[in-house]
Motif scaffolding. Structure first.
Motif, short mmCIF file in Angstrom:
data_model
loop_
_atom_site.label_atom_id
_atom_site.label_comp_id
_atom_site.label_asym_id
_atom_site.label_seq_id
_atom_site.Cartn_x
_atom_site.Cartn_y
_atom_site.Cartn_z
N ASP A 151 0.17 -0.95 0.10
CA ASP A 151 -0.13 -0.29 0.14
C ASP A 151 0.62 1.49 -0.24
O ASP A 151 0.47 2.19 0.31
CB ASP A 151 -1.03 -0.24 1.09
CG ASP A 151 -1.93 -1.62 1.11
OD1 ASP A 151 -2.51 -1.40 0.10
OD2 ASP A 151 -2.10 -2.10 2.06
N LEU A 152 2.09 1.55 -0.32
CA LEU A 152 2.84 2.17 -0.66
C LEU A 152 2.75 2.90 -1.30
O LEU A 152 2.03 2.90 -2.63
CB LEU A 152 4.40 1.98 -0.40
CG LEU A 152 4.83 1.60 1.42
CD1 LEU A 152 6.75 1.01 1.11
CD2 LEU A 152 4.69 2.12 2.65
N PRO A 153 2.91 4.05 -1.01
CA PRO A 153 2.66 5.28 -2.30
C PRO A 153 3.54 5.32 -3.94
O PRO A 153 4.83 6.01 -3.57
CB PRO A 153 2.40 6.61 -1.72
CG PRO A 153 3.68 6.58 -0.71
CD PRO A 153 3.47 4.72 0.48
N TRP A 154 3.90 4.23 -3.78
CA TRP A 154 5.33 3.90 -5.09
C TRP A 154 5.50 4.51 -6.64
O TRP A 154 6.22 5.39 -6.41
CB TRP A 154 4.91 2.76 -5.25
CG TRP A 154 4.92 1.14 -4.72
CD1 TRP A 154 3.80 0.64 -4.12
CD2 TRP A 154 6.36 0.88 -3.86
NE1 TRP A 154 4.50 0.27 -3.09
CE2 TRP A 154 5.96 0.13 -3.38
CE3 TRP A 154 7.96 1.12 -3.96
CZ2 TRP A 154 6.71 -1.49 -2.17
CZ3 TRP A 154 8.37 0.66 -3.29
CH2 TRP A 154 8.42 -0.60 -2.61
N ALA A 155 3.96 5.10 -6.37
CA ALA A 155 4.27 6.35 -7.30
C ALA A 155 5.32 7.59 -7.35
O ALA A 155 5.58 8.27 -7.87
CB ALA A 155 3.52 6.55 -8.31
N ASP A 156 5.37 7.73 -5.91
CA ASP A 156 5.59 9.12 -5.42
C ASP A 156 7.14 8.73 -5.08
O ASP A 156 7.43 9.73 -4.31
CB ASP A 156 4.85 9.88 -3.90
CG ASP A 156 3.49 9.89 -4.14
OD1 ASP A 156 4.07 10.78 -5.73
OD2 ASP A 156 2.63 10.16 -3.94
N LEU A 157 7.62 7.76 -4.71
CA LEU A 157 8.93 7.33 -3.93
C LEU A 157 9.55 6.92 -5.35
O LEU A 157 9.96 6.45 -6.18
CB LEU A 157 8.81 5.74 -3.82
CG LEU A 157 7.97 5.95 -2.71
CD1 LEU A 157 7.73 3.76 -1.57
CD2 LEU A 157 7.98 6.87 -1.18
N LEU A 214 8.83 12.16 -0.38
CA LEU A 214 6.95 12.77 -0.17
C LEU A 214 7.90 13.86 0.86
O LEU A 214 6.91 15.40 0.36
CB LEU A 214 7.09 11.56 1.53
CG LEU A 214 6.11 10.46 0.97
CD1 LEU A 214 5.89 9.35 2.31
CD2 LEU A 214 5.63 10.27 0.13
N ARG A 232 8.04 16.15 -2.62
CA ARG A 232 6.63 16.28 -3.85
C ARG A 232 5.58 16.85 -2.51
O ARG A 232 4.66 17.13 -3.42
CB ARG A 232 6.36 14.67 -3.76
CG ARG A 232 6.74 13.65 -5.42
CD ARG A 232 6.34 12.77 -5.52
NE ARG A 232 7.08 12.53 -6.19
CZ ARG A 232 8.09 11.94 -5.96
NH1 ARG A 232 9.02 11.68 -5.59
NH2 ARG A 232 8.84 11.32 -7.50
N LYS A 287 4.00 15.79 -0.13
CA LYS A 287 3.06 14.93 0.50
C LYS A 287 3.37 14.66 1.64
O LYS A 287 2.09 14.16 2.25
CB LYS A 287 3.00 13.47 -0.52
CG LYS A 287 3.12 13.51 -1.90
CD LYS A 287 2.09 13.72 -2.49
CE LYS A 287 1.97 13.41 -3.79
NZ LYS A 287 0.61 13.33 -5.02
N LYS A 288 3.90 15.33 2.13
CA LYS A 288 4.20 14.90 3.51
C LYS A 288 5.02 16.14 4.26
O LYS A 288 6.34 16.44 3.57
CB LYS A 288 5.33 13.86 4.34
CG LYS A 288 5.43 13.10 5.31
CD LYS A 288 6.31 12.34 5.80
CE LYS A 288 5.74 12.13 7.27
NZ LYS A 288 6.46 10.72 7.63
#
Length: 167
Positions: free
Chosen positions: A32-38, A125, A128, A130-131
């Motif tokens: 469930d990790l946000p792979w597209a953002d890693l 993250l 981007r 996201k965090k």
């Protein structure tokens, strides 16, 4: 980054034994990790707070390194420190010195290389947006998102290059 499987992650580690790699606690909810953002996978072991792990693509293949928080005194909670990978500023304990054992003979002799990194290893993250780091002041940059991501990737590559240096 493409989603990674447990076996691929464990096989990527270059600075520990295969037995140590098998015992690594992988991040919870891996699928469930946000792979597209890693741009790389980084995590700290909740059961061993002095351990962290970083897995990135290097020269077309996955490269994982184990990281340790060196023993030392407590850090000032009033001080702001910047991550050397993504250049995100964090207050207090948001940045940690993490050390990786070098590969080969140099690593077996106990040689390490360290860098100040986001304590949670969530650099992609932060870059981007996201965090967000817990702070009252954010630094504005004139670089585009793509330029900041490229700078972070270069910094990760340079850190990994040091892990592979034999001296």
């Amino acid at each position: 980054m493409e989603p990674l499987r447990d076996d691929d992650i464990r096989a990527s580690f270059v600075n520990c034994s295969k037995g140590e790699a098998r015992r690594i606690s992988l991040p919870r909810g891996l699928a469930d990790l946000p792979w597209a953002d890693l741009d790389f996978l980084g995590w700290r072991d909740p059961g061993a707070p002095d351990r962290g792990y970083l897995v990135a693509e290097r020269d077309g293949r996955l490269t994982g390194v184990t990281l340790r928080v060196p023993q030392g005194g407590p850090r000032s909670l009033a001080k702001t420190t910047m991550c050397s990978l993504c250049l995100t500023a964090h207050p207090g304990s948001g940045v940690s010195l993490l050390a990786a054992r070098r590969v080969g003979v140099s690593g077996r002799e106990g040689n390490t290389v360290g860098a100040y990194m986001c304590a949670d290893l969530a650099c992609p993250l932060y870059v981007r947006g996201k965090k967000a780091p817990v702070m009252t002041m954010r630094y504005k940059e004139s670089l585009s998102l793509d330029e900041r991501l490229e700078r972070m990737r270069v910094n990760v590559d340079q850190f990994l290059d040091k892990v592979f240096q034999e001296h």
